[in-house]
Structures are given as structure tokens and as C-alpha cells.
Design a protein around this motif. Sequence first.
Motif, PDB file in Angstrom:
ATOM      1  N   GLY A   1     -56.425 144.747 -29.297  1.00 60.07           N
ATOM      2  CA  GLY A   1     -57.179 143.430 -29.612  1.00 60.07           C
ATOM      3  C   GLY A   1     -57.216 142.738 -30.679  1.00 60.07           C
ATOM      4  N   GLU A   2     -56.201 142.727 -31.243  1.00 64.12           N
ATOM      5  CA  GLU A   2     -55.318 141.834 -32.341  1.00 64.12           C
ATOM      6  C   GLU A   2     -55.060 140.713 -32.356  1.00 64.12           C
ATOM      7  N   GLY A   3     -55.385 139.848 -32.787  1.00 63.44           N
ATOM      8  CA  GLY A   3     -55.195 137.887 -33.016  1.00 63.44           C
ATOM      9  C   GLY A   3     -53.311 137.812 -32.443  1.00 63.44           C
ATOM     10  N   CYS A   4     -53.210 136.363 -33.539  1.00 63.85           N
ATOM     11  CA  CYS A   4     -51.834 135.600 -33.985  1.00 63.85           C
ATOM     12  C   CYS A   4     -51.917 136.002 -35.148  1.00 63.85           C
ATOM     13  N   LEU A   5     -53.756 136.040 -35.345  1.00 63.81           N
ATOM     14  CA  LEU A   5     -53.516 135.835 -37.044  1.00 63.81           C
ATOM     15  C   LEU A   5     -53.464 136.992 -37.568  1.00 63.81           C
ATOM     16  N   VAL A   6     -53.998 138.097 -37.009  1.00 62.11           N
ATOM     17  CA  VAL A   6     -53.253 139.677 -37.856  1.00 62.11           C
ATOM     18  C   VAL A   6     -52.114 139.784 -38.057  1.00 62.11           C
ATOM     19  N   VAL A   7     -51.234 139.435 -36.881  1.00 61.56           N
ATOM     20  CA  VAL A   7     -49.746 139.020 -36.100  1.00 61.56           C
ATOM     21  C   VAL A   7     -48.603 138.814 -37.126  1.00 61.56           C
ATOM     22  N   ALA A   8     -49.064 137.502 -37.356  1.00 66.20           N
ATOM     23  CA  ALA A   8     -48.858 136.604 -38.418  1.00 66.20           C
ATOM     24  C   ALA A   8     -49.359 136.663 -39.903  1.00 66.20           C
ATOM     25  N   VAL A   9     -50.307 137.850 -40.418  1.00 67.75           N
ATOM     26  CA  VAL A   9     -50.371 138.082 -41.660  1.00 67.75           C
ATOM     27  C   VAL A   9     -49.534 139.485 -42.028  1.00 67.75           C
ATOM     28  N   ARG A  10     -49.783 139.985 -40.944  1.00 70.75           N
ATOM     29  CA  ARG A  10     -48.742 141.410 -40.892  1.00 70.75           C
ATOM     30  C   ARG A  10     -47.092 141.489 -41.854  1.00 70.75           C
ATOM     31  N   LEU A  11     -46.690 140.536 -41.624  1.00 69.32           N
ATOM     32  CA  LEU A  11     -44.862 140.080 -42.434  1.00 69.32           C
ATOM     33  C   LEU A  11     -44.909 139.989 -43.366  1.00 69.32           C
TER      34      LEU A  11
END
Length: 361
Positions: free
Chosen positions: A23-33
Amino acid sequence: MVDLEKAPPARSPEGEPVPRADGEGCLVVAVRLPVRIVALVLVLPVRMAWDALVVAGRFLRDTVLRPVGRALAWLGRALFVWPLVGLWRYVVVPVAKGVGWLGNVLLVVPAVWVYRWVLTPVGRALAWCCAGVGAVLTALGRGLYAGLAWLARYLVVVPAGWLYAWVLTPIGHLLAWCGRGLARCGRGVLWCLGKAVTGIGAVLYWTLRILLVLPALAVWRWVLAPVGRALAVVGRELLDALGHAWRIAGHLSRAVGRALAALFRWTVAEPARWVYRSVLTPVGHAVRDTVLRPLAEAARAAGRAGRQALRSARLSVRQARADLRRTLFGEPERPPSVDRREPSGAKARTLGSSTTALTKD
């Protein structure tokens, strides 16, 4: 290592993107790095300091604490264990054995004799007397019990049975009939009260449901649950970022440590080894062969000459002292020497007499 490239999204056989299982969205992926980079920058000094402390602790343990611990253990054994073992083995155990032997001789043996030859006969006599007295008391008790049982039967049991059958039973039937009537009336009253309480409870239930439960459920469903999910995602990402940063910092710290070790080896250890092997060792051998060994040989020769001179001086002093004693006091008288061996003539005569005696025999 951290995967810095974004994985391509999974697609279905028809070519449509498939949503991720977690259930990870694009915002989570963008903030992770960025979060992982910041965590790495913050964790790297801590990890390097931790690795330095670990290395220092191991060095201190191997060079200081372990030898000190072994010395303290040996000292403790020497000061406490060995004296206590010696005290137990050579003092306490012999004393305990002696006390046990004395106790056996002075207490146990007399007590066994008294029990066997005094208490046992007296006890058997008392048991025989008590058995006779018990038989007499048993006969008296049986007779008394029979009499009291007959009196109790005709004075208590028979009147109590008549009273129960003709007085208490009719009164009990009457009270039971009255109780059943009162119970029917009570059930009617309780039914009415139950209906009234059920109505009041239904009104209070719907009132509390509308005023408290439904608003609280709406707040939980539409406010607290989304905020909690967001906080859970943020916390999970922070923990993952800290874990990745800790592992990456460990690899970097190991690399830095190896680089420092290699730098120390090539700048200090290897030149020192080369100097020791190529310069100091030949110089030391040359000094040993050209200076130290001749000096040692000369010192040994001087020592031997000095010892010989001292020995000669002691002999000269001893001879001079003997000459002075003879000059002052004269030659000391020597006791005549006694030859303990038998003279040859006497020995020949003894052999001749023995041969003559044998011939006569």
C-alpha cells in the motif's frame, strides 16, 4: 547497501500497473531517499565513534583487564581458597572426626545400651499393663454405650419422629402453599418492572449512541485512523532509514578503519620493520662481533686472572701463617700411626697353624 534506483512498477498481463501489496504510494517512495540520506549523515559519526570505542574496549580487555583478572583470580586463590582448603582438610575434618568418635563413644553407645536393656523392658511392661486396662475400659464403654443408646432411642428419637410426622409436616405444607402464592405475585410485579426497565434502557441506549458513539466512531474512522496510518508509515520509514544508515555507516567505518590500518602499516610499521631488519640488525651484529664479544672475552680473561691471583695470594698467606705458627710454637706433635693391618709374619704363622690342624684332622 541501499538501492538508490527506483524499481520499475509491476504491470499486469494486459499492461496495466498493479498496485503494490504494502500500500505504499508515490509520496512514500519520493520521501524515502532524502530521509535515508539525512539518516546516514546523522548516524555515520555515531557508528564510527561506536566502532572506535569497540576497538579500544577490545584492546583494553586483551591487554589490561584479562591479565589483571587472572592476577586477581590467582591472588584470590592464594589468599582465600588455598588457606580455606587447607583449614578444612587438615583442621576441620580431623577435629570433626574426633568429635564424632567421642560422641559415638560417650553418647550413642550408652544411649543404645540404656534403650536396649532399660527402656525396652520397661516399655513392654507398661504396654502389657495398658492393654489390660484398655480391655477393662472397652468392656465398660460398650455397656455404657448400649445403655445410653437405648435411652436416647426411647427418650429422643421416638418423640422427635412423632413431632415431625404430626406437627412439623402439616405446618410446612401450609407455609409452602402460601409461598407459592407470594411467588406468583412477585413474578407479575417483576415482569412489569422488567418491561419498564427495558423501555428506559432502549431510550438511554439510542440517546448515548446518537450523542456519543456515532461521533466518536466518525472521529476514529475519518480522523484518527488516517493520522495513525500516516504516523505508522513515517515511523516505519524512519526505522528502516536508521537501519540502512547504521549498516552503511558500519561498512564505511570498516573501510575507514582498514584504510587507517593500511596507512599506519605503510607509513610506520613497514618502515620500522625495514629499518630494524636492514639497518639495526646488521649494525647490532657488527657491534656484537666487533665490540661486545671482545669485551666479554677480555672481561672473562681478566676475571680468570684475578681469580688465579686471589687463589695464589690465599695460598701464600696460608703458607706464611703456617710458617709463623711453627716459628712461634714449634712443630705440633703428631700421634703415632697405628697400622691396623696384621704383620706378614703373624699372618704366615696363622696360615701354617691352620694347615697343620687340617692335616691332623
